[in-house]
Design a protein around this motif. Structure first.
Motif, mmCIF file in Angstrom:
data_model
loop_
_atom_site.group_PDB
_atom_site.id
_atom_site.type_symbol
_atom_site.label_atom_id
_atom_site.label_comp_id
_atom_site.label_asym_id
_atom_site.label_seq_id
_atom_site.Cartn_x
_atom_site.Cartn_y
_atom_site.Cartn_z
ATOM 1 N N MET A 1 0.852 -1.201 0.000
ATOM 2 C CA MET A 1 0.000 0.000 0.000
ATOM 3 C C MET A 1 0.885 1.247 0.000
ATOM 4 S SD MET A 1 -2.949 1.099 2.731
ATOM 5 C CE MET A 1 -3.894 -0.360 2.356
ATOM 6 N N PRO A 2 0.544 2.246 -0.818
ATOM 7 C CA PRO A 2 1.341 3.481 -0.829
ATOM 8 C C PRO A 2 1.409 4.119 0.553
ATOM 9 C CG PRO A 2 -0.144 3.413 -2.709
ATOM 10 C CD PRO A 2 -0.517 2.265 -1.836
ATOM 11 N N THR A 3 2.522 4.812 0.790
ATOM 12 C CA THR A 3 2.787 5.405 2.108
ATOM 13 C C THR A 3 3.289 6.830 1.936
ATOM 14 O OG1 THR A 3 3.386 3.235 2.995
ATOM 15 C CG2 THR A 3 4.108 5.153 4.231
ATOM 16 N N LEU A 4 2.847 7.703 2.813
ATOM 17 C CA LEU A 4 3.351 9.075 2.842
ATOM 18 C C LEU A 4 4.690 9.072 3.566
ATOM 19 C CD1 LEU A 4 3.068 12.119 2.434
ATOM 20 C CD2 LEU A 4 1.666 12.201 4.511
ATOM 21 N N LEU A 5 5.781 9.212 2.799
ATOM 22 C CA LEU A 5 7.120 9.195 3.383
ATOM 23 C C LEU A 5 7.466 10.494 4.078
ATOM 24 C CD1 LEU A 5 9.339 7.443 0.682
ATOM 25 C CD2 LEU A 5 8.289 6.449 2.716
ATOM 26 N N GLN A 6 7.144 11.609 3.420
ATOM 27 C CA GLN A 6 7.454 12.923 3.974
ATOM 28 C C GLN A 6 6.307 13.877 3.710
ATOM 29 O OE1 GLN A 6 11.113 14.684 2.673
ATOM 30 N NE2 GLN A 6 12.403 13.057 3.483
ATOM 31 N N LEU A 7 6.121 14.778 4.653
ATOM 32 C CA LEU A 7 5.185 15.890 4.494
ATOM 33 C C LEU A 7 6.005 17.160 4.628
ATOM 34 C CD1 LEU A 7 1.699 16.181 6.126
ATOM 35 C CD2 LEU A 7 3.275 18.117 6.122
ATOM 36 N N ARG A 8 5.877 18.087 3.674
ATOM 37 C CA ARG A 8 6.754 19.253 3.632
ATOM 38 C C ARG A 8 5.930 20.529 3.413
ATOM 39 N NH1 ARG A 8 11.998 16.913 2.398
ATOM 40 N NH2 ARG A 8 12.821 19.000 2.093
ATOM 41 N N THR A 9 6.316 21.594 4.080
ATOM 42 C CA THR A 9 5.702 22.904 3.880
ATOM 43 C C THR A 9 6.809 23.950 3.791
ATOM 44 O OG1 THR A 9 5.466 23.332 6.263
ATOM 45 C CG2 THR A 9 3.611 22.258 5.149
ATOM 46 N N GLY A 10 6.467 25.121 3.241
ATOM 47 C CA GLY A 10 7.471 26.167 3.089
ATOM 48 C C GLY A 10 6.895 27.561 3.194
ATOM 49 N N LYS A 11 7.749 28.504 3.540
ATOM 50 C CA LYS A 11 7.397 29.914 3.623
ATOM 51 C C LYS A 11 7.959 30.648 2.413
ATOM 52 C CE LYS A 11 5.588 29.731 7.820
ATOM 53 N NZ LYS A 11 4.155 30.031 8.102
ATOM 54 N N ALA A 12 7.272 31.678 1.985
ATOM 55 C CA ALA A 12 7.764 32.498 0.876
ATOM 56 C C ALA A 12 9.042 33.217 1.303
ATOM 57 C CB ALA A 12 6.705 33.514 0.464
#
Length: 219
Positions: A1-12
């Motif tokens: 089953m597919p897995t979320l390896l990383q979750l990433r966010t960023g600022k301008a």
């Protein structure tokens, strides 16, 4: 089953002459997601980025190996986050991800709605103007998600396919049809009717299917 390896966010932030939120940092623990994206994730250029049909950008982990094989001089840069993705997913790619697929990740329900259309920011990030054409050519572009049910996501969450539309097209099929030269008008007319396709992409396909001079694809 597919897995979320990383979750990433960023600022301008300003890089040279441009302000961009392309760079994303990994997040630990649960992160809330809503109709306009992940908490803590900013959009610098709202003319071509963000909105309900570009709320979250996902990318297949396996594609990094293919990119590195094709572009060895960029190997050092081809690490998670290099394409500005929010979600790095193992076990899902452009062949297996279909427009209209509804995916349960954590407590959120999201829907695949369009491929990523490469732009100048990609070229600037790699300092290589050929990267835009390279993404068009290899189709390893990732895909955007709309958020149907807000919730929370965490690295390590399973990515569960809850629904697939009958007659759906894979992201790879959408990219191939959209960049075919010369355009196949019948194919584009069919593409315009694919359930779940982002409204801007569907409108472009419908116009192009009946136009002598196709307009630019939606960014």
């Amino acid at each position: 089953m597919p897995t979320l390896l990383q979750l990433r966010t960023g600022k301008a932030r300003r890089i040279g002459e441009h302000v961009t939120a392309y760079g994303k940092d990994p997040r630990e623990g649960p992160v809330s997601v809503h109709a306009l994206g992940l908490d803590g994730d900013e959009v610098a250029n709202t003319r071509v980025h963000g909105g309900p049909e570009k709320a979250v950008y996902a990318f297949g982990a396996s594609s990094y190996l293919l990119w590195a094989a094709e572009h060895p001089r960029h190997t050092a840069c081809l690490v998670p986050g290099a394409f500005g993705e929010n979600l790095l997913i193992e076990g899902l790619d452009e062949q297996s991800a279909h427009v209209g697929d509804r995916l349960r990740i954590g407590t959120a329900l999201v829907e695949i709605c369009q491929p990523r259309q490469p732009c100048a920011t990609l070229a600037r990030w790699f300092d290589d103007p050929q990267m835009v054409k390279a993404m068009v050519r290899n189709g390893l572009c990732g895909w955007y998600l709309r958020v149907l049910e807000p919730g929370t996501l965490s690295a390590g969450d399973r990515v569960i396919l809850e629904q697939r539309q009958p007659g759906s097209w894979s992201i790879a099929q959408v990219v191939k049809a959209s960049y075919r030269s010369p355009a196949d008008r019948a194919e584009l007319a069919e593409l315009a009717q694919i359930p779940g396709l982002a409204s801007g992409w569907a409108a472009w396909a419908a116009r192009t299917a009946t136009s002598e001079k196709p307009g630019p694809k939606p960014l």
